[in-house]
Design a protein around this motif. Structure first.
Motif, PDB file in Angstrom:
ATOM      1  N   UNK A 176       0.838  -1.206   0.000  1.00 30.60           N
ATOM      2  CA  UNK A 176       0.000   0.000   0.000  1.00 30.60           C
ATOM      3  C   UNK A 176       0.870   1.252   0.000  1.00 30.60           C
ATOM      4  N   UNK A 177       1.946   1.242   0.747  1.00 26.88           N
ATOM      5  CA  UNK A 177       2.841   2.406   0.782  1.00 26.88           C
ATOM      6  C   UNK A 177       3.466   2.652  -0.584  1.00 26.88           C
ATOM      7  N   UNK A 178       3.916   1.593  -1.250  1.00 23.25           N
ATOM      8  CA  UNK A 178       4.531   1.724  -2.568  1.00 23.25           C
ATOM      9  C   UNK A 178       3.511   2.257  -3.575  1.00 23.25           C
ATOM     10  N   UNK A 179       2.281   1.743  -3.504  1.00 23.39           N
ATOM     11  CA  UNK A 179       1.231   2.188  -4.415  1.00 23.39           C
ATOM     12  C   UNK A 179       0.893   3.660  -4.178  1.00 23.39           C
ATOM     13  N   UNK A 180       0.866   4.102  -2.940  1.00 27.33           N
ATOM     14  CA  UNK A 180       0.576   5.506  -2.634  1.00 27.33           C
ATOM     15  C   UNK A 180       1.688   6.413  -3.155  1.00 27.33           C
ATOM     16  N   UNK A 181       2.940   5.987  -3.024  1.00 22.75           N
ATOM     17  CA  UNK A 181       4.054   6.784  -3.544  1.00 22.75           C
ATOM     18  C   UNK A 181       3.952   6.938  -5.059  1.00 22.75           C
ATOM     19  N   UNK A 182       3.619   5.859  -5.752  1.00 23.58           N
ATOM     20  CA  UNK A 182       3.468   5.920  -7.209  1.00 23.58           C
ATOM     21  C   UNK A 182       2.320   6.833  -7.605  1.00 23.58           C
ATOM     22  N   UNK A 183       1.199   6.760  -6.884  1.00 26.74           N
ATOM     23  CA  UNK A 183       0.051   7.614  -7.188  1.00 26.74           C
ATOM     24  C   UNK A 183       0.394   9.082  -6.954  1.00 26.74           C
ATOM     25  N   UNK A 184       1.135   9.377  -5.905  1.00 22.76           N
ATOM     26  CA  UNK A 184       1.555  10.755  -5.641  1.00 22.76           C
ATOM     27  C   UNK A 184       2.491  11.263  -6.737  1.00 22.76           C
ATOM     28  N   UNK A 185       3.375  10.398  -7.211  1.00 19.96           N
ATOM     29  CA  UNK A 185       4.301  10.787  -8.278  1.00 19.96           C
ATOM     30  C   UNK A 185       3.541  11.101  -9.573  1.00 19.96           C
ATOM     31  N   UNK A 186       2.548  10.285  -9.907  1.00 18.72           N
ATOM     32  CA  UNK A 186       1.757  10.513 -11.110  1.00 18.72           C
ATOM     33  C   UNK A 186       0.940  11.799 -10.973  1.00 18.72           C
ATOM     34  N   UNK A 187       0.340  12.027  -9.802  1.00 25.93           N
ATOM     35  CA  UNK A 187      -0.439  13.246  -9.586  1.00 25.93           C
ATOM     36  C   UNK A 187       0.445  14.483  -9.693  1.00 25.93           C
ATOM     37  N   UNK A 188       1.650  14.423  -9.169  1.00 26.32           N
ATOM     38  CA  UNK A 188       2.578  15.550  -9.266  1.00 26.32           C
ATOM     39  C   UNK A 188       2.960  15.804 -10.724  1.00 26.32           C
ATOM     40  N   UNK A 189       3.190  14.734 -11.497  1.00 22.59           N
ATOM     41  CA  UNK A 189       3.526  14.889 -12.906  1.00 22.59           C
ATOM     42  C   UNK A 189       2.366  15.527 -13.661  1.00 22.59           C
ATOM     43  N   UNK A 246      -3.327  11.615 -18.780  1.00 26.74           N
ATOM     44  CA  UNK A 246      -1.915  11.703 -19.169  1.00 26.74           C
ATOM     45  C   UNK A 246      -1.136  10.694 -18.336  1.00 26.74           C
ATOM     46  N   UNK A 247      -0.521   9.709 -19.019  1.00 21.54           N
ATOM     47  CA  UNK A 247       0.222   8.659 -18.322  1.00 21.54           C
ATOM     48  C   UNK A 247       1.631   9.083 -17.982  1.00 21.54           C
ATOM     49  N   UNK A 248       2.334   9.715 -18.942  1.00 19.76           N
ATOM     50  CA  UNK A 248       3.688  10.161 -18.649  1.00 19.76           C
ATOM     51  C   UNK A 248       4.116  11.271 -19.594  1.00 19.76           C
ATOM     52  N   UNK A 249       5.150  11.989 -19.153  1.00 22.00           N
ATOM     53  CA  UNK A 249       5.764  13.035 -19.965  1.00 22.00           C
ATOM     54  C   UNK A 249       7.014  12.429 -20.566  1.00 22.00           C
ATOM     55  N   UNK A 250       7.104  12.488 -21.899  1.00 19.81           N
ATOM     56  CA  UNK A 250       8.247  11.907 -22.587  1.00 19.81           C
ATOM     57  C   UNK A 250       9.365  12.940 -22.669  1.00 19.81           C
ATOM     58  N   UNK A 251      10.582  12.487 -22.492  1.00 20.26           N
ATOM     59  CA  UNK A 251      11.737  13.352 -22.672  1.00 20.26           C
ATOM     60  C   UNK A 251      12.125  13.320 -24.140  1.00 20.26           C
TER      61      UNK A 251
END
Length: 126
Positions: free
Chosen positions: A20-33, A78-83
């Motif tokens: 659950x902690x790992x999933x929350x970190x990933x969700x926060x990272x996606x929301x920030x992006x 939006x899934x990800x920002x491409x470099x």
């Protein structure tokens, strides 16, 4: 025997808590992006569409998916920002490296183009 039940509970609950902690970190990272999207970003949507952000507001973004073709998407799509490096890799053909030379790592068959007659035959086969 008295310690067996608490030991089983701990063995089951600890991995669940860590997951659950790992999933929350990933969700926060996606929301920030998604919150940090800006005009000019190269993005990929959750449905796999590549585009460039041309306008962004609080809940949606406008993506240019082809020359003069602009579509509106929710920020959550939006899934990800491409470099630039990722965008260049997506444009390369399989079997070639960044300089366009043939890659010796894995033999790749050339992409076969289908003629209109072959397409018509394939679509009307049944």
């Amino acid at each position: 025997m008295d310690l067996l039940f608490p030991l089983i509970l701990v063995a089951l609950l600890v991995p669940m808590f860590l997951g659950m902690r790992r999933q929350k970190k990933e969700a926060d990272k996606v929301a920030q992006m998604q919150d940090s999207l800006k005009v000019g970003d190269l993005v990929t949507t959750t449905s796999g569409l590549y585009g460039t952000v041309v306008e962004a507001d609080d809940t949606s973004v406008d993506l240019e998916i082809a020359e003069d073709v602009v579509t509106t998407w929710l920020r959550a799509a939006i899934r990800d920002v491409r470099t630039d490096a990722t965008a260049d890799d997506a444009e390369e053909t399989p079997g070639t490296d960044a300089e366009g030379a043939e890659s010796t790592d894995s033999p790749a068959a050339p992409a076969a183009e289908e003629t209109p007659a072959q397409t018509e035959t394939r679509l009307t086969k049944d």
